[in-house]
Design an enzyme around this catalytic site. Sequence first.
Site, PDB file in Angstrom:
ATOM      1  N   GLY A   1       0.899  -0.976  -0.458  1.00 64.03           N
ATOM      2  CA  GLY A   1      -0.204   0.339   0.252  1.00 64.03           C
ATOM      3  C   GLY A   1       0.961   1.184  -0.037  1.00 64.03           C
ATOM      4  O   GLY A   1       2.184   1.302  -0.341  1.00 64.03           O
ATOM      5  N   ILE A   2       0.207   1.889   0.233  1.00 65.89           N
ATOM      6  CA  ILE A   2       0.725   3.657   0.306  1.00 65.89           C
ATOM      7  C   ILE A   2       0.893   4.193   1.875  1.00 65.89           C
ATOM      8  O   ILE A   2      -0.182   3.751   2.127  1.00 65.89           O
ATOM      9  CB  ILE A   2       0.503   4.763  -0.930  1.00 65.89           C
ATOM     10  CG1 ILE A   2       1.123   5.834  -1.324  1.00 65.89           C
ATOM     11  CG2 ILE A   2      -1.276   4.744  -0.075  1.00 65.89           C
ATOM     12  CD1 ILE A   2       1.878   5.273  -1.399  1.00 65.89           C
ATOM     13  N   GLY A   3       2.293   5.371   2.267  1.00 70.27           N
ATOM     14  CA  GLY A   3       2.001   5.813   3.026  1.00 70.27           C
ATOM     15  C   GLY A   3       3.403   5.680   3.722  1.00 70.27           C
ATOM     16  O   GLY A   3       4.425   5.047   3.255  1.00 70.27           O
TER      17      GLY A   3
ATOM     18  N   ILE B   1       4.954   3.613   5.981  1.00 71.52           N
ATOM     19  CA  ILE B   1       4.745   2.323   6.584  1.00 71.52           C
ATOM     20  C   ILE B   1       5.253   1.655   5.351  1.00 71.52           C
ATOM     21  O   ILE B   1       6.266   0.722   5.246  1.00 71.52           O
ATOM     22  CB  ILE B   1       4.144   1.427   7.280  1.00 71.52           C
ATOM     23  CG1 ILE B   1       4.040   2.748   8.499  1.00 71.52           C
ATOM     24  CG2 ILE B   1       4.293   0.229   7.195  1.00 71.52           C
ATOM     25  CD1 ILE B   1       2.584   1.563  10.107  1.00 71.52           C
TER      26      ILE B   1
ATOM     27  N   GLU C   1      -2.482  -3.277  -6.356  1.00 70.63           N
ATOM     28  CA  GLU C   1      -3.706  -2.399  -6.549  1.00 70.63           C
ATOM     29  C   GLU C   1      -3.017  -1.061  -7.011  1.00 70.63           C
ATOM     30  O   GLU C   1      -3.613  -0.263  -7.721  1.00 70.63           O
ATOM     31  CB  GLU C   1      -5.448  -1.826  -5.680  1.00 70.63           C
ATOM     32  CG  GLU C   1      -4.022  -1.390  -3.829  1.00 70.63           C
ATOM     33  CD  GLU C   1      -5.718  -0.913  -3.084  1.00 70.63           C
ATOM     34  OE1 GLU C   1      -5.821  -0.007  -2.848  1.00 70.63           O
ATOM     35  OE2 GLU C   1      -5.756  -2.555  -2.835  1.00 70.63           O
TER      36      GLU C   1
ATOM     37  N   GLY D   1      -8.524  -1.482  -1.353  1.00 71.75           N
ATOM     38  CA  GLY D   1      -8.306  -3.611  -1.114  1.00 71.75           C
ATOM     39  C   GLY D   1      -7.563  -4.232  -0.828  1.00 71.75           C
ATOM     40  O   GLY D   1      -7.772  -5.293  -1.126  1.00 71.75           O
TER      41      GLY D   1
END
Length: 433
Positions: A217-219, A221, A240, A338
């Site tokens: 994912g994004i961010g 972390i 995704e 997702g």
Amino acid sequence: MVNVQDIYNSKKGSVDEVLSVIETGDMIVIAGSANEPFTLLSNIHKLRDKGVTNLRFLSCLGDGKYEYLENDDYKDFAFVDSFFYGSTLRDAFKRERCSFIPSNLHDCARRKGATGQPNVYLGSATPMDKHGYVRTSLSNLYDKYYMETVDKIILEINPNLPVVEGDTEIHISQVSRIVEVNTPIPEMPILEISEVERAIGENIASLINDGDTIQLGIGGIPTAVAYALSDKKDLGIHTEMIHNGILYLIEKGVVNNSKKTLHKGKTVGGFAFGSRELYDFLDRNPSILMLRGDYVNDPYVIAQNDNMVSINTALQVDLTGQVASETIGTMQYSGSGGQSDTAYGAIHAKNGRSIIALKSTTKKGTISTINACLALGSAVTLSRNVVDYIVTEYGIAPMRGCSIKERAESLINIAHPKFREQLREEAKKLNIR
């Protein structure tokens, strides 16, 4: 032979001319993220002066600021339903200008059809090629799905969009109206990584093997995870969102997709958001496949990747392993996206793993993100049944096959030290064992 340039010219108009095909009561689906049609949306409020009203917008990951949404004089003109909130929609929600649609990304468009199907698609696309095709470029979450079901497709043609390979093309003959723009594409700055995020990234990296296929994912972390994977080999990507963390791994040679069992040699994603460097990398790159969200995020498809690892983040977890990633109590903060899709897919893949990461505290260390129970009203984004590992800066708590007692003990051990005794007392009081 049909002259595609003649077709193109017949569709082209000014902003006002293009918007004139929108009528009272239309349900308009908006392309998300960097594919938002910024020029059209910045002018759409002017339709009210022409008698148009009662528009319904459907969005996901859009975060532009527009007059029709920020000015409450337009309350009767437009209302937004969204699959995922950003800061703009969080503010609009407080003013009763939008509402949230609970959904999983892979079937959000299909299930939305139960309460009414959008009849207009509003998005951005690349300039037309010699064969008459434009491309949706940076987003395919639900774009091609709706393009095949709506009555009217309205596009901004923007030369700043990269030409991204995959299921992104649409022929100009299928488009209702176009307007040519030269709008800058929004970029996401490269994130600074904190020491806490760096520690979490290193803990997660210890769970990743050479040859794994990952969803990231994004961010802060996930970016820290990408940096921590720099010594791995032959990783694959099925995700995704394609972002700068993934670009970093590709440029480092860590990701080459050579061991994937599905789409070998290809980085697979549903949308992209990041820096101009990322967009330039994606442009006409045959190693990239931007495919439909209902395919990329289908758990059955994800599970076809051997050694699939889903890496997601959360806002809070409870001592049994329930994961809340989208709400703060009753306040909708983002969306499911997702997360459930990729976790379910990963646990059904051969040697797959589902990982959840979070910082041990929030609000400058005053609140534990690991609690005996989730905050009142919190939405459970991910069932405790589909989590294999929960990770903080203090370590890794295994969940797969573990009893409630074992889970609680492991989670207390990776909570911030100043909250551990309190958690033990609460677990005993609530009979969590």
